[in-house]
Motif scaffolding. Structure first.
Motif, PDB file in Angstrom:
ATOM      1  N   SER A  31       0.787  -1.238   0.000  1.00  0.00           N
ATOM      2  CA  SER A  31       0.000   0.000   0.000  1.00  0.00           C
ATOM      3  C   SER A  31       0.818   1.287   0.000  1.00  0.00           C
ATOM      4  CB  SER A  31      -0.961   0.002   1.190  1.00  0.00           C
ATOM      5  OG  SER A  31      -0.234  -0.017   2.400  1.00  0.00           O
ATOM      6  N   ILE A  32       2.110   1.223   0.222  1.00  0.00           N
ATOM      7  CA  ILE A  32       2.957   2.415   0.204  1.00  0.00           C
ATOM      8  C   ILE A  32       3.916   2.300  -0.968  1.00  0.00           C
ATOM      9  CG2 ILE A  32       4.733   3.705   1.445  1.00  0.00           C
ATOM     10  CD1 ILE A  32       3.351   2.837   4.047  1.00  0.00           C
ATOM     11  N   HIS A  33       3.994   3.363  -1.784  1.00  0.00           N
ATOM     12  CA  HIS A  33       4.835   3.261  -2.978  1.00  0.00           C
ATOM     13  C   HIS A  33       6.020   4.216  -2.992  1.00  0.00           C
ATOM     14  CE1 HIS A  33       3.514   6.940  -5.184  1.00  0.00           C
ATOM     15  NE2 HIS A  33       2.468   6.810  -4.409  1.00  0.00           N
ATOM     16  N   ARG A  34       6.040   5.225  -2.111  1.00  0.00           N
ATOM     17  CA  ARG A  34       7.101   6.218  -2.168  1.00  0.00           C
ATOM     18  C   ARG A  34       7.279   6.891  -0.823  1.00  0.00           C
ATOM     19  NH1 ARG A  34       6.103  11.722  -4.908  1.00  0.00           N
ATOM     20  NH2 ARG A  34       8.078  12.743  -4.611  1.00  0.00           N
ATOM     21  N   THR A  68      13.822   4.905  10.615  1.00  0.00           N
ATOM     22  CA  THR A  68      12.644   5.734  10.371  1.00  0.00           C
ATOM     23  C   THR A  68      11.501   4.939   9.759  1.00  0.00           C
ATOM     24  OG1 THR A  68      14.033   7.683  10.084  1.00  0.00           O
ATOM     25  CG2 THR A  68      11.786   7.787   9.173  1.00  0.00           C
ATOM     26  N   PHE A  69      11.785   4.140   8.737  1.00  0.00           N
ATOM     27  CA  PHE A  69      10.708   3.546   7.953  1.00  0.00           C
ATOM     28  C   PHE A  69      10.375   2.088   8.292  1.00  0.00           C
ATOM     29  CE2 PHE A  69      12.197   7.078   5.288  1.00  0.00           C
ATOM     30  CZ  PHE A  69      11.018   7.797   5.289  1.00  0.00           C
ATOM     31  N   THR A  70      11.229   1.380   9.016  1.00  0.00           N
ATOM     32  CA  THR A  70      10.900  -0.015   9.364  1.00  0.00           C
ATOM     33  C   THR A  70       9.576  -0.115  10.134  1.00  0.00           C
ATOM     34  OG1 THR A  70      13.174  -0.743   9.245  1.00  0.00           O
ATOM     35  CG2 THR A  70      11.679  -2.090  10.568  1.00  0.00           C
ATOM     36  N   PRO A  71       9.348   0.698  11.188  1.00  0.00           N
ATOM     37  CA  PRO A  71       8.059   0.566  11.901  1.00  0.00           C
ATOM     38  C   PRO A  71       6.857   0.852  10.998  1.00  0.00           C
ATOM     39  CG  PRO A  71       9.618   1.836  13.204  1.00  0.00           C
ATOM     40  CD  PRO A  71      10.235   1.664  11.845  1.00  0.00           C
ATOM     41  N   THR A  72       6.914   1.921  10.220  1.00  0.00           N
ATOM     42  CA  THR A  72       5.789   2.286   9.342  1.00  0.00           C
ATOM     43  C   THR A  72       5.530   1.220   8.292  1.00  0.00           C
ATOM     44  OG1 THR A  72       6.219   4.633   9.652  1.00  0.00           O
ATOM     45  CG2 THR A  72       4.954   4.016   7.716  1.00  0.00           C
ATOM     46  N   LEU A  73       6.568   0.770   7.620  1.00  0.00           N
ATOM     47  CA  LEU A  73       6.398  -0.181   6.525  1.00  0.00           C
ATOM     48  C   LEU A  73       6.044  -1.574   7.016  1.00  0.00           C
ATOM     49  CD1 LEU A  73       9.258   1.033   4.178  1.00  0.00           C
ATOM     50  CD2 LEU A  73       6.802   1.467   3.958  1.00  0.00           C
ATOM     51  N   THR A  74       6.509  -1.948   8.194  1.00  0.00           N
ATOM     52  CA  THR A  74       6.189  -3.256   8.757  1.00  0.00           C
ATOM     53  C   THR A  74       4.748  -3.297   9.248  1.00  0.00           C
ATOM     54  OG1 THR A  74       8.480  -3.554   9.389  1.00  0.00           O
ATOM     55  CG2 THR A  74       6.885  -4.985  10.440  1.00  0.00           C
ATOM     56  N   LEU A  75       4.310  -2.246   9.958  1.00  0.00           N
ATOM     57  CA  LEU A  75       2.967  -2.221  10.514  1.00  0.00           C
ATOM     58  C   LEU A  75       1.884  -2.071   9.460  1.00  0.00           C
ATOM     59  CD1 LEU A  75       3.504  -0.023  13.693  1.00  0.00           C
ATOM     60  CD2 LEU A  75       3.059  -2.484  13.603  1.00  0.00           C
ATOM     61  N   THR A  76       2.195  -1.422   8.338  1.00  0.00           N
ATOM     62  CA  THR A  76       1.182  -1.181   7.328  1.00  0.00           C
ATOM     63  C   THR A  76       1.156  -2.244   6.243  1.00  0.00           C
ATOM     64  OG1 THR A  76       2.684   0.235   6.092  1.00  0.00           O
ATOM     65  CG2 THR A  76       1.188   1.313   7.652  1.00  0.00           C
ATOM     66  N   GLN A  77       2.082  -3.183   6.263  1.00  0.00           N
ATOM     67  CA  GLN A  77       2.105  -4.240   5.240  1.00  0.00           C
ATOM     68  C   GLN A  77       0.915  -5.170   5.454  1.00  0.00           C
ATOM     69  OE1 GLN A  77       3.364  -4.484   2.515  1.00  0.00           O
ATOM     70  NE2 GLN A  77       4.074  -6.478   1.976  1.00  0.00           N
ATOM     71  N   GLN A  78       0.202  -5.476   4.370  1.00  0.00           N
ATOM     72  CA  GLN A  78      -0.979  -6.344   4.468  1.00  0.00           C
ATOM     73  C   GLN A  78      -0.615  -7.787   4.275  1.00  0.00           C
ATOM     74  OE1 GLN A  78      -3.806  -4.749   1.670  1.00  0.00           O
ATOM     75  NE2 GLN A  78      -3.932  -2.828   2.753  1.00  0.00           N
TER      76      GLN A  78
END
Length: 78
Positions: A31-34, A68-78
């Motif tokens: 869901s996140i591309h950039r 910075t991005f590991t928590p955001t990208l890990t939690l939002t991955q479906q």
């Protein structure tokens, strides 16, 4: 160009760094591309996270792409 491995299946690939921002494609995320990081960013400043659905949100800079991005990208991955 920089690359940051976030998880075994998600990585950030830098695509531009010429203006005031470093732009990264998010590879392997549903869901996140950039994401973008300002050149003069300080710890606690916000970076932008762009979602495929067209929305954008900020996440605080923690000193490195991985921190910075590991928590955001890990939690939002479906």
């Amino acid at each position: 160009m920089k690359t940051a491995q976030i998880t075994s299946t998600i990585r950030l690939q830098q695509v531009e760094s010429e203006r005031a921002l470093e732009d990264y494609d998010v590879i392997g995320h549903d869901s996140i591309h950039r994401v973008t990081v300002p050149h003069n960013i300080q710890v606690g400043d916000n970076c932008n996270v762009y979602h495929r659905a067209g929305s954008k949100n900020g996440t605080p800079w923690k000193g490195s792409l991985e921190r910075t991005f590991t928590p955001t990208l890990t939690l939002t991955q479906q």
